[in-house]
Design an enzyme around this catalytic site. Structure first.
Site, PDB file in Angstrom:
ATOM      1  N   LYS A  80       0.810  -1.219   0.000  1.00 39.97           N
ATOM      2  CA  LYS A  80       0.000   0.000   0.000  1.00 39.97           C
ATOM      3  C   LYS A  80       0.842   1.267   0.000  1.00 39.97           C
ATOM      4  O   LYS A  80       0.356   2.348  -0.323  1.00 39.97           O
ATOM      5  CB  LYS A  80      -0.964   0.005   1.189  1.00 39.97           C
ATOM      6  CG  LYS A  80      -0.320   0.145   2.554  1.00 39.97           C
ATOM      7  CD  LYS A  80      -1.367   0.116   3.662  1.00 39.97           C
ATOM      8  CE  LYS A  80      -0.751   0.205   5.041  1.00 39.97           C
ATOM      9  NZ  LYS A  80      -0.055   1.475   5.292  1.00 39.97           N
ATOM     10  N   ASP A  81       2.153   1.141   0.355  1.00 41.93           N
ATOM     11  CA  ASP A  81       3.045   2.299   0.358  1.00 41.93           C
ATOM     12  C   ASP A  81       3.690   2.554  -0.997  1.00 41.93           C
ATOM     13  O   ASP A  81       4.364   3.570  -1.179  1.00 41.93           O
ATOM     14  CB  ASP A  81       4.173   2.105   1.386  1.00 41.93           C
ATOM     15  CG  ASP A  81       3.668   2.070   2.812  1.00 41.93           C
ATOM     16  OD1 ASP A  81       2.591   2.649   3.080  1.00 41.93           O
ATOM     17  OD2 ASP A  81       4.340   1.464   3.673  1.00 41.93           O
ATOM     18  N   ARG A 125      -7.532   8.549   4.226  1.00 45.70           N
ATOM     19  CA  ARG A 125      -8.608   7.589   3.990  1.00 45.70           C
ATOM     20  C   ARG A 125      -9.306   7.220   5.290  1.00 45.70           C
ATOM     21  O   ARG A 125     -10.543   7.233   5.375  1.00 45.70           O
ATOM     22  CB  ARG A 125      -8.035   6.336   3.312  1.00 45.70           C
ATOM     23  CG  ARG A 125      -9.027   5.198   3.149  1.00 45.70           C
ATOM     24  CD  ARG A 125      -8.315   3.918   2.716  1.00 45.70           C
ATOM     25  NE  ARG A 125      -7.290   3.507   3.667  1.00 45.70           N
ATOM     26  CZ  ARG A 125      -7.514   2.818   4.770  1.00 45.70           C
ATOM     27  NH1 ARG A 125      -8.753   2.461   5.089  1.00 45.70           N
ATOM     28  NH2 ARG A 125      -6.524   2.472   5.579  1.00 45.70           N
ATOM     29  N   ARG A 126      -8.520   6.896   6.311  1.00 45.74           N
ATOM     30  CA  ARG A 126      -9.110   6.532   7.598  1.00 45.74           C
ATOM     31  C   ARG A 126      -9.834   7.723   8.218  1.00 45.74           C
ATOM     32  O   ARG A 126     -10.925   7.588   8.767  1.00 45.74           O
ATOM     33  CB  ARG A 126      -8.028   6.005   8.541  1.00 45.74           C
ATOM     34  CG  ARG A 126      -7.459   4.656   8.119  1.00 45.74           C
ATOM     35  CD  ARG A 126      -6.235   4.278   8.920  1.00 45.74           C
ATOM     36  NE  ARG A 126      -5.714   2.972   8.527  1.00 45.74           N
ATOM     37  CZ  ARG A 126      -4.454   2.611   8.622  1.00 45.74           C
ATOM     38  NH1 ARG A 126      -3.554   3.466   9.101  1.00 45.74           N
ATOM     39  NH2 ARG A 126      -4.063   1.408   8.246  1.00 45.74           N
ATOM     40  N   ARG A 143       1.828   9.876  13.504  1.00 43.40           N
ATOM     41  CA  ARG A 143       2.881   9.382  12.625  1.00 43.40           C
ATOM     42  C   ARG A 143       3.854   8.531  13.413  1.00 43.40           C
ATOM     43  O   ARG A 143       3.846   8.512  14.632  1.00 43.40           O
ATOM     44  CB  ARG A 143       3.640  10.571  12.007  1.00 43.40           C
ATOM     45  CG  ARG A 143       2.891  11.332  10.911  1.00 43.40           C
ATOM     46  CD  ARG A 143       2.778  10.541   9.630  1.00 43.40           C
ATOM     47  NE  ARG A 143       4.045   9.925   9.270  1.00 43.40           N
ATOM     48  CZ  ARG A 143       5.073  10.575   8.720  1.00 43.40           C
ATOM     49  NH1 ARG A 143       4.973  11.866   8.471  1.00 43.40           N
ATOM     50  NH2 ARG A 143       6.185   9.940   8.413  1.00 43.40           N
ATOM     51  N   ARG A 149       3.661   4.656  17.291  1.00 40.59           N
ATOM     52  CA  ARG A 149       2.259   5.074  17.311  1.00 40.59           C
ATOM     53  C   ARG A 149       1.498   4.455  18.478  1.00 40.59           C
ATOM     54  O   ARG A 149       0.670   5.113  19.115  1.00 40.59           O
ATOM     55  CB  ARG A 149       1.586   4.718  15.979  1.00 40.59           C
ATOM     56  CG  ARG A 149       1.954   5.681  14.854  1.00 40.59           C
ATOM     57  CD  ARG A 149       1.292   5.309  13.561  1.00 40.59           C
ATOM     58  NE  ARG A 149       1.938   4.178  12.913  1.00 40.59           N
ATOM     59  CZ  ARG A 149       1.311   3.239  12.219  1.00 40.59           C
ATOM     60  NH1 ARG A 149      -0.012   3.261  12.125  1.00 40.59           N
ATOM     61  NH2 ARG A 149       1.978   2.266  11.645  1.00 40.59           N
ATOM     62  N   CYS A 234      -1.362   9.091  -2.288  1.00 41.28           N
ATOM     63  CA  CYS A 234      -1.495   9.374  -0.856  1.00 41.28           C
ATOM     64  C   CYS A 234      -2.334  10.621  -0.598  1.00 41.28           C
ATOM     65  O   CYS A 234      -2.457  11.055   0.527  1.00 41.28           O
ATOM     66  CB  CYS A 234      -0.113   9.558  -0.232  1.00 41.28           C
ATOM     67  SG  CYS A 234       0.825   8.036  -0.037  1.00 41.28           S
TER      68      CYS A 234
END
Length: 302
Positions: A80-81, A125-126, A143, A149, A234
């Site tokens: 996903k990155d 997105r979240r 971050r 986190r 992104c």
């Protein structure tokens, strides 16, 4: 004697877990390997949310350069990155079998999502999906690597933070106080690991292609193609998930405004042998049904 395959990776615990997984699989096939860890810009700058940095591939760019400079032979990433368009000279050589694609809410105490006042995430997105469901909640930036986190959540007065389930499970850090967000559509290719290599490096392409898991490769191809046509990267709140069920692929996706007040969603079903190009078809349909205007609004605001 053949040289060991040099595996490039970020040096976070999760990235090293992923790289070691590929290392172990290659060594089971008889290859010699070694890890080469590097820092990325995304790891060094923890003060801004990713979407404010305005860079696609922020976690992959350093490894791309190392590969093109022949400092490393292959690189392992959370898929996903990875930008949907790979740099010239670099190709995808394998998608490993996908882990959990869902997001989870980790709570700072025993909270239901409805009881939360403040939730943390560094993902547009979240954030947008959370605000779409809970418009009166406050969403703050978060971050750092997984461990950072989690600690920030413990040290804060927030009630919860959103994480990818796969990342927490891979390094055995999924807390008991978590809830599966089965209503939240994940990032394209979330839960999948990808191996990339130089386009002209047939030896290492051949070696790593043996790790490819076809069903995972098909589903992530659809999701990333959808993302690419929408031009999200992104910088836009886009979720997409394809799942193979027998002879069918079920696809669902969402595009939201930054504040979550506008949400365009779709659900599709196609035959598995007709998957090629369907991600682009689905994206163009969403663009034609309000997505183009919404994407323009998002781009102007950024």
């Amino acid at each position: 004697m053949s040289k060991p395959i040099r595996i490039g990776t970020r040096d976070s615990e999760l990235a090293l877990w992923q790289a070691n997984t590929v290392k172990d699989k290659l060594e089971l096939l008889g290859y010699k390997t070694e890890l080469v860890a590097v820092k990325s810009t995304g790891d060094l700058n923890l003060d801004q949310p990713l979407y404010e940095l305005g860079i696609t591939g922020i976690f992959t760019k350093t490894l791309d350069i190392a590969m093109l400079n022949r400092t490393v032979d292959i690189a392992v990433h959370s898929m996903k990155d990875v930008p949907t368009l790979l740099p010239k000279g670099i190709v995808q050589s394998a998608v490993l079998e996908r882990a959990a694609s869902e997001d989870v809410l980790v709570t700072n105490g025993d909270f239901n999502p409805e009881d939360i006042c403040t939730v943390a995430t560094g993902s547009l997105r979240r954030k947008a999906q959370w605000l779409s469901r809970y418009p009166h909640h406050k969403v703050v930036g978060l971050r750092g690597n997984v461990n950072t986190r989690l600690q920030k959540l413990v040290d804060s007065d927030w009630q919860g933070a959103v994480f990818a389930k796969a990342g927490l499970e891979r390094i055995d850090k999924l807390p008991e106080n978590h809830r599966l967000l089965d209503w939240m559509i994940p990032a394209p290719a979330q839960g999948a690991m990808v191996v990339v290599a130089r386009q002209d490096d047939l030896r290492h392409i051949d070696a790593t292609q043996q790790l490819d898991h076809k069903p995972s490769a098909i589903c992530t191809e659809i999701e990333r193609e959808f993302l690419q046509v929408l031009e999200g990267g992104c910088t836009a709140p886009i979720g997409a998930l394809a799942i193979i069920e027998g002879e069918l692929i079920r696809f669902k996706a969402v595009l939201l405004s930054l504040d979550g007040r506008t949400a365009l969603s779709m659900e599709k079903e196609i035959e598995t042998n007709n998957y090629k190009g369907c991600g682009a078809v689905f994206a163009r349909e969403m663009l034609a049904n309000g997505g183009a205007e919404l994407m323009n609004t998002i781009k102007k605001s950024q």
